[in-house]
Design a protein around this motif. Structure first.
Motif, short mmCIF file in Angstrom:
data_model
loop_
_atom_site.label_atom_id
_atom_site.label_comp_id
_atom_site.label_asym_id
_atom_site.label_seq_id
_atom_site.Cartn_x
_atom_site.Cartn_y
_atom_site.Cartn_z
N UNK A 154 0.83 -1.17 0.03
CA UNK A 154 -0.25 0.00 0.12
C UNK A 154 0.75 1.24 0.04
N UNK A 155 2.23 1.26 0.31
CA UNK A 155 2.94 2.38 0.22
C UNK A 155 3.48 2.88 -1.27
N UNK A 156 3.67 3.94 -1.59
CA UNK A 156 4.24 4.39 -2.54
C UNK A 156 5.67 4.36 -2.60
N UNK A 157 6.08 4.31 -1.32
CA UNK A 157 7.76 4.49 -0.85
C UNK A 157 8.15 2.97 -0.38
N UNK A 158 7.43 2.17 -0.63
CA UNK A 158 7.85 0.75 0.06
C UNK A 158 9.33 0.42 -0.74
N UNK A 159 10.07 0.28 0.39
CA UNK A 159 11.41 0.17 -0.15
C UNK A 159 11.90 -1.26 0.55
N UNK A 160 12.59 -2.25 -0.46
CA UNK A 160 12.87 -3.68 0.20
C UNK A 160 13.82 -3.36 1.31
N UNK A 161 14.75 -2.48 1.55
CA UNK A 161 15.56 -2.38 2.78
C UNK A 161 14.68 -1.49 3.99
N UNK A 162 14.20 -0.43 3.50
CA UNK A 162 13.41 0.38 4.75
C UNK A 162 12.40 -0.03 5.35
N UNK A 163 11.42 -0.76 4.25
CA UNK A 163 10.26 -1.24 4.84
C UNK A 163 10.25 -2.14 6.22
N UNK A 164 10.84 -3.34 5.70
CA UNK A 164 11.16 -4.49 6.67
C UNK A 164 12.15 -3.92 7.72
N UNK A 165 13.02 -3.15 7.49
CA UNK A 165 14.06 -2.51 8.70
C UNK A 165 13.20 -1.86 9.64
N UNK A 166 12.31 -0.93 9.22
CA UNK A 166 11.51 -0.15 10.20
C UNK A 166 10.40 -0.88 11.05
N UNK A 167 10.12 -2.02 10.32
CA UNK A 167 9.04 -2.77 11.14
C UNK A 167 9.75 -3.58 12.11
N UNK A 168 10.82 -4.14 11.75
CA UNK A 168 11.60 -4.88 12.81
C UNK A 168 12.02 -3.88 13.73
#
Length: 441
Positions: free
Chosen positions: A363-377
Motif C-alpha cells: 500500500x505504500x508508494x515509498x515501499x523500499x525493500x530495505x527500509x520497509x522491513x528494517x523499520x518494521x523490525x
C-alpha cells in the motif's frame, strides 16, 4: 562503442553515473528498463508501487525523448533480457548503477555472462551516500547501532558531489523493440483506487527536484515539528528517493548548500542509509528477524476480524485509524504514525511483524525493500538498534502529545471516536511483555 544502460531504481537523468559514462560513447546509447515481476531475485512490487512506477516511467520516457533517446521496456528475468538486448542492439558495453540488496549476486551473474560473450559490463555507485563495504567498525564488521554508524559516515570524506545531467545524449543506430508500457498493467483495474494517490503525488524527476527545492526554501525551519502529523512538515521525498528520481547525494549537497540547521534532516537520510547498509550485510530483511530469538516468539494466531480492523482503520484508536486511512487513500503515512500503528499490530495485537510489513509493502508508494522491513523490525524490537520490546506506543498518549487538537484524526478518521476498541491497551501490553519474557529466559 555502443553502450546499453540498464535502469533499475534510478529513474532520472541527473547524478546518474551509468548514464553519464554512456553519454561519452561516440556510437550512442540505448536505455533499457526491465520489469522483473516474476524473478526469484526481485521482490514483486506492491500495488501502490506499481502505480508510481508507471507514472515515473512515463516521466522518464518524456525526458529521454527530448534528447532523442527511446526508453526500451522489456518484461522478464534480467539475466535473460539484458544479454538479449545487448545482442540485438550490437552493444559493446553494458552499464548500470549498483543494487545493494540480495539482487547484487544476480547482477554479478549477469556481468559474468556479458563478459563471457565479449561485452564489457560495469556497475557504478548506486543510491547510497557511502558504499556499504567502506563503513565498518574497528573490527571491520558492520555497525549494529545507528548512532555509531552515522558518526562513522559523517567523520570521514563527504559523499561524492552529484553529477549534472548530460547536456547531450546520442541514440545508437540500432533500433530495439520494446513492450508498450500499458501492456504491463501497472495501473489499477476497476474500481480505480488510485485517485487519492494521484491527487497527493506527482512522480518523476522534475517533481522530485521541485519538492526538494520547496522544502529547503521553507520547510527546514519547521522540521523540528516533524512528529506532528497534521502539520506536514516533512520533506516527503521518500518515494522520489525510493525510485531514484533524485539521489541521496543530490539531497545531501543541496541541503548543505541551502544552509540553516539541516543536521536533523540529514540524520533522517542517514537512517535510510543505515537500513540499506543493514540489508546489504544481513538481508533479506523481510523474511527473518535480525534478532534470532524472535524466530521463536509466541506471536498470536491472526484473528481475521482484528487484522481487518487494523488494515481498514477501524480499531477505535483515533491516531491509528487516521494513519491507516491516510495510507489507503494516499499511499503514504506520516512517519510518527507509522510507528504507532506498527506497535499496535506487533505488541498489542501481537501479530507477526511480517504481516504488517507485507501490508505496507502493498500500500505504500515509498515501499523500499530495505527500509520497509528494517523499520518494521525496529518497532517490533527484533531489528538493528531496535526499540526495546517493552517500549509499547500508547496510541492515546501519542495522539494527546502529537495531535492534541485532533486535526489529523478529524481529517482522516472522524468516525473513529464512535467505534468500539478492538483491545484493551493495559491488558494487551502486559501479555506482550510476558510473551517477550518467554524468549529472554
Amino acid at each position: 562503442m555502443t553502450t546499453l544502460v540498464w535502469l533499475r531504481d534510478d529513474l532520472r537523468l541527473a547524478d546518474h553515473p551509468a548514464l553519464t559514462a554512456a553519454a561519452q560513447d561516440p556510437d550512442g546509447l540505448i536505455v533499457l528498463y526491465v520489469l522483473e515481476d516474476a524473478s526469484e531475485h526481485v521482490r514483486p512490487l506492491g500495488a501502490a508501487a506499481r502505480w508510481w512506477l508507471h507514472h515515473s516511467l512515463v516521466s522518464l520516457r518524456n525526458s529521454l525523448e527530448r534528447h532523442g533517446i527511446e526508453l526500451v521496456l522489456r518484461r522478464g528475468v534480467a539475466e535473460t533480457v539484458v544479454p538479449a538486448v545487448a545482442r540485438e542492439s550490437g552493444a559493446d558495453r553494458v552499464l548500470w548503477n549498483r543494487r545493494y540488496s540480495g539482487a547484487r549476486a544476480h547482477d554479478a551473474n549477469i556481468k559474468a555472462a556479458l563478459r563471457e560473450a565479449g561485452v564489457e559490463a560495469h556497475s557504478t555507485p548506486g543510491d547510497l551516500l557511502f558504499e556499504p563495504w567502506r563503513i565498518a567498525n574497528g573490527e571491520g564488521n558492520p555497525y549494529r547501532v545507528y548512532s555509531a554508524f552515522w558518526r562513522a559516515c559523517t567523520s570521514g570524506l563527504p559523499p561524492a558531489a552529484p553529477l549534472d545531467p548530460p547536456e547531450t545524449l546520442t541514440a545508437a543506430a540500432a533500433s530495439v523493440d520494446g513492450d508498450a508500457l500499458e501492456s504491463w498493467g501497472l495501473l489499477p483495474h476497476a474500481p480505480d483506487w488510485s485517485r487519492g494517490i494521484a491527487e497527493r503525488w506527482t512522480p518523476g524527476e522534475s517533481a522530485a527536484r521541485d519538492k526538494l527545492t520547496a522544502f529547503l526554501a521553507d520547510g527546514t525551519q519547521h522540521y523540528a515539528r516533524r512528529d506532528f502529523p497534521a502539520e506536514r512538515t516533512g520533506s516527503e521525498l521518500s518515494p522520489h528517493l525510493r525510485w531514484g528520481e533524485i539521489s541521496p547525494r543530490q539531497v545531501w549537497h543541496e541541503a548543505l548548500r541551502a544552509g540553516g540547521d539541516v543536521g536533523l534532516f540529514l540524520s533522517e537520510l542517514g537512517w535510510r542509509e543505515f537500513a540499506k547498509h543493514t540489508a546489504y550485510h544481513f538481508g533479506p530483511l523481510e523474511s527473518r528477524s535480525l534478532d534470532p530469538r524472535f524466530e521463536g516468539f509466541p506471536w498470536r494466531t491472526v484473528v481475521a476480524d482484528e487484522l481487518r480492523a487494523w488494515q481498514q482503520g477501524r480499531t477505535g484508536f483515533g491516531i491509528v485509524d487516521a494513519g491507516m486511512q491516510e495510507l489507503w487513500q494516499t499511499g503514504f503515512m506520516h512517519n510518527r504514525v507509522r510507528m504507532v500503528v506498527a506497535s499496535l499490530l506487533t505488541k498489542n495485537l501481537r501479530f507477526d511483524w511480517r504481516i504488517g510489513e507485507a501490508w505496507f509493502w502493498d500500500t505504500l508508494v515509498d515501499a523500499d525493500e530495505a527500509s520497509n522491513p528494517f523499520n518494521w523490525q525496529w518497532v517490533a524490537g527484533c531489528g538493528a538498534d531496535a526499540a526495546p520490546y517493552f517500549r509499547v506506543f500508547n496510541p492515546d498518549l501519542q495522539q494527546k502529545k502529537f495531535d492534541p487538537e485532533s486535526r489529523y484524526v478529524d481529517r482522516w478518521a472522524p468516525y473513529s471516536a464512535g467505534l468500539p476498541r478492538i483491545l484493551d491497551l493495559k491488558t494487551s501490553r502486559a501479555e506482550a511483555l510476558q510473551a517477550y519474557q518467554s524468549i529472554t529466559r
